[in-house]
Design a protein around this motif. Structure first.
Motif, PDB file in Angstrom:
ATOM      1  N   VAL A 212     -26.855 -53.336  34.122  1.00  0.00           N
ATOM      2  CA  VAL A 212     -26.262 -53.575  35.441  1.00  0.00           C
ATOM      3  C   VAL A 212     -25.224 -52.490  35.686  1.00  0.00           C
ATOM      4  N   ALA A 213     -25.423 -51.705  36.731  1.00  0.00           N
ATOM      5  CA  ALA A 213     -24.541 -50.555  36.989  1.00  0.00           C
ATOM      6  C   ALA A 213     -23.224 -50.960  37.634  1.00  0.00           C
ATOM      7  N   GLU A 214     -23.216 -52.050  38.380  1.00  0.00           N
ATOM      8  CA  GLU A 214     -21.989 -52.486  39.028  1.00  0.00           C
ATOM      9  C   GLU A 214     -20.978 -52.906  37.956  1.00  0.00           C
ATOM     10  N   GLN A 215     -19.771 -52.420  38.067  1.00  0.00           N
ATOM     11  CA  GLN A 215     -18.668 -52.685  37.136  1.00  0.00           C
ATOM     12  C   GLN A 215     -18.940 -52.188  35.724  1.00  0.00           C
ATOM     13  N   LEU A 216     -19.861 -51.255  35.609  1.00  0.00           N
ATOM     14  CA  LEU A 216     -20.117 -50.618  34.316  1.00  0.00           C
ATOM     15  C   LEU A 216     -19.032 -49.580  34.053  1.00  0.00           C
ATOM     16  N   ARG A 217     -18.380 -49.672  32.909  1.00  0.00           N
ATOM     17  CA  ARG A 217     -17.374 -48.681  32.534  1.00  0.00           C
ATOM     18  C   ARG A 217     -18.034 -47.422  31.987  1.00  0.00           C
ATOM     19  N   GLY A 218     -19.189 -47.605  31.311  1.00  0.00           N
ATOM     20  CA  GLY A 218     -19.896 -46.427  30.845  1.00  0.00           C
ATOM     21  C   GLY A 218     -20.648 -46.655  29.551  1.00  0.00           C
ATOM     22  N   ARG A 219     -21.493 -45.673  29.215  1.00  0.00           N
ATOM     23  CA  ARG A 219     -22.181 -45.662  27.918  1.00  0.00           C
ATOM     24  C   ARG A 219     -21.183 -45.157  26.885  1.00  0.00           C
ATOM     25  N   THR A 220     -20.972 -45.923  25.820  1.00  0.00           N
ATOM     26  CA  THR A 220     -19.892 -45.613  24.887  1.00  0.00           C
ATOM     27  C   THR A 220     -20.166 -44.365  24.059  1.00  0.00           C
ATOM     28  N   SER A 221     -21.423 -43.936  23.966  1.00  0.00           N
ATOM     29  CA  SER A 221     -21.727 -42.724  23.203  1.00  0.00           C
ATOM     30  C   SER A 221     -21.772 -41.479  24.070  1.00  0.00           C
ATOM     31  N   ALA A 222     -21.527 -41.614  25.369  1.00  0.00           N
ATOM     32  CA  ALA A 222     -21.476 -40.442  26.247  1.00  0.00           C
ATOM     33  C   ALA A 222     -20.287 -39.570  25.851  1.00  0.00           C
ATOM     34  N   PRO A 223     -20.412 -38.247  25.961  1.00  0.00           N
ATOM     35  CA  PRO A 223     -19.388 -37.369  25.402  1.00  0.00           C
ATOM     36  C   PRO A 223     -18.091 -37.267  26.186  1.00  0.00           C
ATOM     37  N   SER A 224     -18.070 -37.706  27.451  1.00  0.00           N
ATOM     38  CA  SER A 224     -16.850 -37.553  28.248  1.00  0.00           C
ATOM     39  C   SER A 224     -16.847 -38.557  29.389  1.00  0.00           C
ATOM     40  N   PRO A 225     -15.670 -38.785  30.002  1.00  0.00           N
ATOM     41  CA  PRO A 225     -15.622 -39.643  31.187  1.00  0.00           C
ATOM     42  C   PRO A 225     -16.489 -39.113  32.323  1.00  0.00           C
ATOM     43  N   TRP A 226     -16.560 -37.783  32.490  1.00  0.00           N
ATOM     44  CA  TRP A 226     -17.392 -37.213  33.548  1.00  0.00           C
ATOM     45  C   TRP A 226     -18.868 -37.568  33.318  1.00  0.00           C
ATOM     46  N   ALA A 227     -19.314 -37.493  32.058  1.00  0.00           N
ATOM     47  CA  ALA A 227     -20.701 -37.835  31.740  1.00  0.00           C
ATOM     48  C   ALA A 227     -20.968 -39.310  32.001  1.00  0.00           C
ATOM     49  N   GLN A 228     -20.033 -40.167  31.614  1.00  0.00           N
ATOM     50  CA  GLN A 228     -20.183 -41.600  31.888  1.00  0.00           C
ATOM     51  C   GLN A 228     -20.299 -41.847  33.393  1.00  0.00           C
ATOM     52  N   TYR A 229     -19.398 -41.239  34.138  1.00  0.00           N
ATOM     53  CA  TYR A 229     -19.379 -41.460  35.584  1.00  0.00           C
ATOM     54  C   TYR A 229     -20.656 -40.943  36.230  1.00  0.00           C
ATOM     55  N   ALA A 230     -21.131 -39.775  35.783  1.00  0.00           N
ATOM     56  CA  ALA A 230     -22.351 -39.192  36.354  1.00  0.00           C
ATOM     57  C   ALA A 230     -23.564 -40.084  36.083  1.00  0.00           C
ATOM     58  N   GLU A 231     -23.662 -40.615  34.881  1.00  0.00           N
ATOM     59  CA  GLU A 231     -24.786 -41.503  34.570  1.00  0.00           C
ATOM     60  C   GLU A 231     -24.771 -42.724  35.480  1.00  0.00           C
ATOM     61  N   ILE A 232     -23.598 -43.291  35.697  1.00  0.00           N
ATOM     62  CA  ILE A 232     -23.494 -44.472  36.556  1.00  0.00           C
ATOM     63  C   ILE A 232     -23.854 -44.106  37.998  1.00  0.00           C
ATOM     64  N   ALA A 233     -23.414 -42.939  38.445  1.00  0.00           N
ATOM     65  CA  ALA A 233     -23.735 -42.498  39.811  1.00  0.00           C
ATOM     66  C   ALA A 233     -25.239 -42.372  40.006  1.00  0.00           C
ATOM     67  N   VAL A 234     -25.946 -41.827  39.015  1.00  0.00           N
ATOM     68  CA  VAL A 234     -27.394 -41.684  39.119  1.00  0.00           C
ATOM     69  C   VAL A 234     -28.065 -43.055  39.100  1.00  0.00           C
ATOM     70  N   ARG A 235     -27.600 -43.937  38.229  1.00  0.00           N
ATOM     71  CA  ARG A 235     -28.165 -45.300  38.201  1.00  0.00           C
ATOM     72  C   ARG A 235     -28.051 -45.967  39.565  1.00  0.00           C
ATOM     73  N   LYS A 236     -26.891 -45.858  40.182  1.00  0.00           N
ATOM     74  CA  LYS A 236     -26.682 -46.510  41.468  1.00  0.00           C
ATOM     75  C   LYS A 236     -27.480 -45.836  42.585  1.00  0.00           C
ATOM     76  N   ALA A 237     -27.522 -44.511  42.579  1.00  0.00           N
ATOM     77  CA  ALA A 237     -28.176 -43.789  43.666  1.00  0.00           C
ATOM     78  C   ALA A 237     -29.682 -43.978  43.668  1.00  0.00           C
ATOM     79  N   PHE A 238     -30.288 -44.115  42.469  1.00  0.00           N
ATOM     80  CA  PHE A 238     -31.741 -44.147  42.389  1.00  0.00           C
ATOM     81  C   PHE A 238     -32.285 -45.443  41.792  1.00  0.00           C
ATOM     82  N   GLY A 239     -31.414 -46.431  41.595  1.00  0.00           N
ATOM     83  CA  GLY A 239     -31.860 -47.743  41.135  1.00  0.00           C
ATOM     84  C   GLY A 239     -32.454 -47.740  39.743  1.00  0.00           C
ATOM     85  N   LEU A 240     -31.960 -46.901  38.860  1.00  0.00           N
ATOM     86  CA  LEU A 240     -32.485 -46.816  37.498  1.00  0.00           C
ATOM     87  C   LEU A 240     -31.726 -47.794  36.611  1.00  0.00           C
ATOM     88  N   ARG A 241     -32.438 -48.768  36.043  1.00  0.00           N
ATOM     89  CA  ARG A 241     -31.789 -49.854  35.322  1.00  0.00           C
ATOM     90  C   ARG A 241     -32.106 -49.898  33.831  1.00  0.00           C
TER      91      ARG A 241
END
Length: 336
Positions: A212-241
């Motif tokens: 669930v992308a809503e209220q997701l803080r991020g993937r804990t193994s992502a290397p940076s906050p920017w990477a976490q945020y980008a992954e969430i942005a893509v999930r929300k924009a294209f409905g990838l779950r």
């Protein structure tokens, strides 16, 4: 339940919501876990007390630097300690392509001294019985921050009823201001600002391999906050779950606090331009002093598709709220 003190100051989590804080891009870095059952009340330094009684000085320094996160767990409900009861211990890895979870039971925590924690941190299994399916870990460490207890315990109660054996209370996972916090292991996704109904939806989705992308803080193994945020942005924009439907594979600094993160989707690549801005608001809290939530924004998402050995840009998604731009811009034929 409002978390407001007698002097009128709100708790840090309540204040963060009032300030419009967005949890995306705030997950604590964790690539592997050592989860130790320790029933009963937890003082603020309960984790370090437990680790010091088992592991020698410096024993966990290397594994922790490699991404291992030791945590205490306890079953939801009343916290009573039975010295004669065995302790459940989980170890696992949350790295995409190498996610696994194993369970051990020990009569005495001193037995954990024989555990190869360096191997766990390196993502090497073989320490206990394999566990299929996720665990749901809700931070309720109230002596670290009361917001975690006030907002976390209702989540733990609901998940404990819905998923007995999978739901646990957990010690401090970082980011009290984002309570209620729910960590899904070994998927490695940290969710924040959840109420019990939202936590139930996160758990239901995780059981079928979705995020669930809503209220997701991020993937804990992502290397940076920017990477976490980008992954969430893509999930929300294209409905990838799907758990593995989105993965940041590259990151470069554009200028200042702006970075371009390349994200692998199911079929396409996405180049996400993410900017970290200064806090837009701040305020005084009861438990954490001044709160000034971070403010990341997605400037653009460019879609790249592969044709033969080349990648072509086919479109740019401009999220709502970017001044002067709306919708999608065609970039058909532009080469990556």
């Amino acid at each position: 339940m409002p978390n407001i003190s007698s002097d009128g100051l709100p708790g840090c989590a309540v204040l963060t919501r009032q300030l419009g804080g967005n949890p995306a891009g705030t997950a604590t870095l964790m690539t592997s876990w050592l989860l130790i059952e320790q029933p009963g009340p937890w003082p603020a330094d309960a984790l370090e007390q437990t680790l010091a009684s088992v592991f020698g000085p410096g024993r966990l320094d290397g594994p922790r630097a490699a991404g291992l996160r030791p945590l205490l767990i306890r079953r939801p409900g009343r916290h009573q300690r039975d010295p004669s009861a065995p302790h459940t211990v989980y170890v696992g890895s949350g790295v995409p392509g190498n996610r696994w979870l194993e369970k051990l039971e020990v009569d005495d925590l001193a037995e954990l001294a024989a555990l190869d924690v360096a191997a766990v941190a390196a993502g090497i299994p073989g320490h206990g019985e394999r566990v299929d399916g996720p665990l749901f870990l809700v931070c309720t460490h109230g002596t670290k921050d009361m917001c975690c207890a006030v907002l976390g315990r209702p989540l733990a109660g609901v998940l404990g009823e819905n998923h007995p054996g999978r739901a646990w209370e957990v010690s401090h996972v970082g980011g009290d201001r984002w309570a209620g916090n729910l960590l899904v292991v070994p998927d490695g996704f940290l969710h924040g600002q959840l109420d019990p109904g939202e936590a139930a939806l996160v758990a239901k989705s995780a059981l079928v391999g979705q995020v669930v992308a809503e209220q997701l803080r991020g993937r804990t193994s992502a290397p940076s906050p920017w990477a976490q945020y980008a992954e969430i942005a893509v999930r929300k924009a294209f409905g990838l779950r799907g758990v593995d439907s989105v993965l940041a594979v590259d990151e470069r600094v554009l200028e200042g606090e702006t970075r371009v993160v390349t994200v692998q989707g199911l079929d396409n690549l996405y180049e996400v331009t993410v900017e970290r801005n200064g806090p837009v608001a701040s305020g005084a809290s009861r438990c954490s002093g001044v709160i000034a939530p971070p403010a990341y924004t997605t400037k653009t998402i460019e879609t790249l598709v592969r044709a033969g050995e080349q990648w072509f840009r086919i479109g740019r998604t401009v999220p709502p709220g970017i001044p002067g731009r709306t919708g999608r811009e065609s970039l058909t034929g532009g080469r990556a």
